[in-house]
Motif scaffolding. Structure first.
Motif, PDB file in Angstrom:
ATOM      1  N   HIS A 144      -3.511  -4.770   9.316  1.00 46.49           N
ATOM      2  CA  HIS A 144      -2.271  -4.638   8.544  1.00 46.49           C
ATOM      3  C   HIS A 144      -2.544  -4.317   7.080  1.00 46.49           C
ATOM      4  CE1 HIS A 144      -0.098  -5.986  12.032  1.00 46.49           C
ATOM      5  NE2 HIS A 144      -0.880  -7.056  12.104  1.00 46.49           N
ATOM      6  N   ARG A 145      -3.591  -3.553   6.812  1.00 45.31           N
ATOM      7  CA  ARG A 145      -4.019  -3.270   5.438  1.00 45.31           C
ATOM      8  C   ARG A 145      -2.936  -2.558   4.627  1.00 45.31           C
ATOM      9  NH1 ARG A 145      -6.839  -0.260   8.938  1.00 45.31           N
ATOM     10  NH2 ARG A 145      -6.588   1.975   8.842  1.00 45.31           N
ATOM     11  N   ARG A 146      -2.161  -1.702   5.252  1.00 44.86           N
ATOM     12  CA  ARG A 146      -1.100  -1.003   4.524  1.00 44.86           C
ATOM     13  C   ARG A 146      -0.056  -2.003   4.028  1.00 44.86           C
ATOM     14  NH1 ARG A 146       3.126   3.379   6.840  1.00 44.86           N
ATOM     15  NH2 ARG A 146       4.221   3.713   4.890  1.00 44.86           N
ATOM     16  N   PHE A 147       0.343  -2.918   4.908  1.00 42.21           N
ATOM     17  CA  PHE A 147       1.310  -3.954   4.533  1.00 42.21           C
ATOM     18  C   PHE A 147       0.751  -4.824   3.412  1.00 42.21           C
ATOM     19  CE2 PHE A 147       2.731  -8.373   5.041  1.00 42.21           C
ATOM     20  CZ  PHE A 147       4.081  -8.212   4.776  1.00 42.21           C
ATOM     21  N   ALA A 149      -1.600  -4.030   1.238  1.00 38.60           N
ATOM     22  CA  ALA A 149      -1.701  -3.235   0.013  1.00 38.60           C
ATOM     23  C   ALA A 149      -0.333  -3.094  -0.654  1.00 38.60           C
ATOM     24  CB  ALA A 149      -2.287  -1.864   0.319  1.00 38.60           C
ATOM     25  N   GLU A 150       0.699  -2.826   0.127  1.00 38.68           N
ATOM     26  CA  GLU A 150       2.049  -2.693  -0.434  1.00 38.68           C
ATOM     27  C   GLU A 150       2.528  -4.012  -1.031  1.00 38.68           C
ATOM     28  OE1 GLU A 150       4.483  -1.114   2.699  1.00 38.68           O
ATOM     29  OE2 GLU A 150       3.523   0.848   2.595  1.00 38.68           O
ATOM     30  N   GLN A 159       5.075  -1.351  -7.634  1.00 42.66           N
ATOM     31  CA  GLN A 159       5.847  -0.672  -6.590  1.00 42.66           C
ATOM     32  C   GLN A 159       7.250  -1.185  -6.571  1.00 42.66           C
ATOM     33  OE1 GLN A 159       4.328  -1.091  -2.636  1.00 42.66           O
ATOM     34  NE2 GLN A 159       5.346   0.740  -1.961  1.00 42.66           N
TER      35      GLN A 159
END
Length: 159
Positions: A144-147, A149-150, A159
């Motif tokens: 879940h690296r995208r989650f 990172a966000e 962001q």
């Protein structure tokens, strides 16, 4: 660690990975647990085959063996998750026990963490559970690296 701890680690890790990959808890989650679980348990047991030949924690407890099993599915399209079992076996041996691994065998220097317990310790199962939890946190962060990172960017106001 001994066989009991390696199997416990692999079984719990497989259940956790099923939920990390498909957190809904439906039939897809349970299918994933079985799909991942069988090869991970087999991979977790494989490195200790070197107790029957060679030098234990050297012959099959090294990075070239892990690389071979990580590469295997790219060539033969099977054994996709066995490398995860082998990797977790190494992690448990390095983080959970006092003795290290000869990661660059035939170079025989053993590498390990400065903590851990002996294989026969009454704390071996507790240490196994702690290492398994750590592995699941790392797996969750990777999957879940995208989650992650966000969320991090949002937390710092970018962001």
């Amino acid at each position: 660690m001994n066989r009991k701890e390696h199997v416990l680690n692999a079984a719990l890790l497989s259940i956790g990975l099923g939920y990390v990959l498909h957190p809904s808890g439906d039939t897809t989650t349970f299918y994933t647990i079985v799909e991942v679980g069988v090869p991970v348990v087999l991979g977790a047991l494989f490195p200790d085959v070197d107790t029957a030949f060679g030098k234990h924690r050297k012959t099959l407890h090294n990075l070239p063996v892990l690389a071979l099993f990580a590469y295997f599915p790219l060539v033969f399209d099977n054994l996709r998750f066995v490398w995860i079992g082998i990797l977790t076996h190494y992690a448990l041996d390095m983080l959970g026990s006092k003795r290290g691994l000869a990661l660059f065998y035939p170079y025989e220097k053993e590498f390990g963490a400065p903590f851990g317990v002996s294989v026969s310790s009454r704390y071996a199962t507790v240490v196994t559970l702690v290492v398994t939890a750590f592995e699941l946190v790392v797996a969750s962060l990777v999957v879940h690296r995208r989650f992650v990172a966000e969320a991090g960017l949002t937390a710092v106001g970018l962001q």
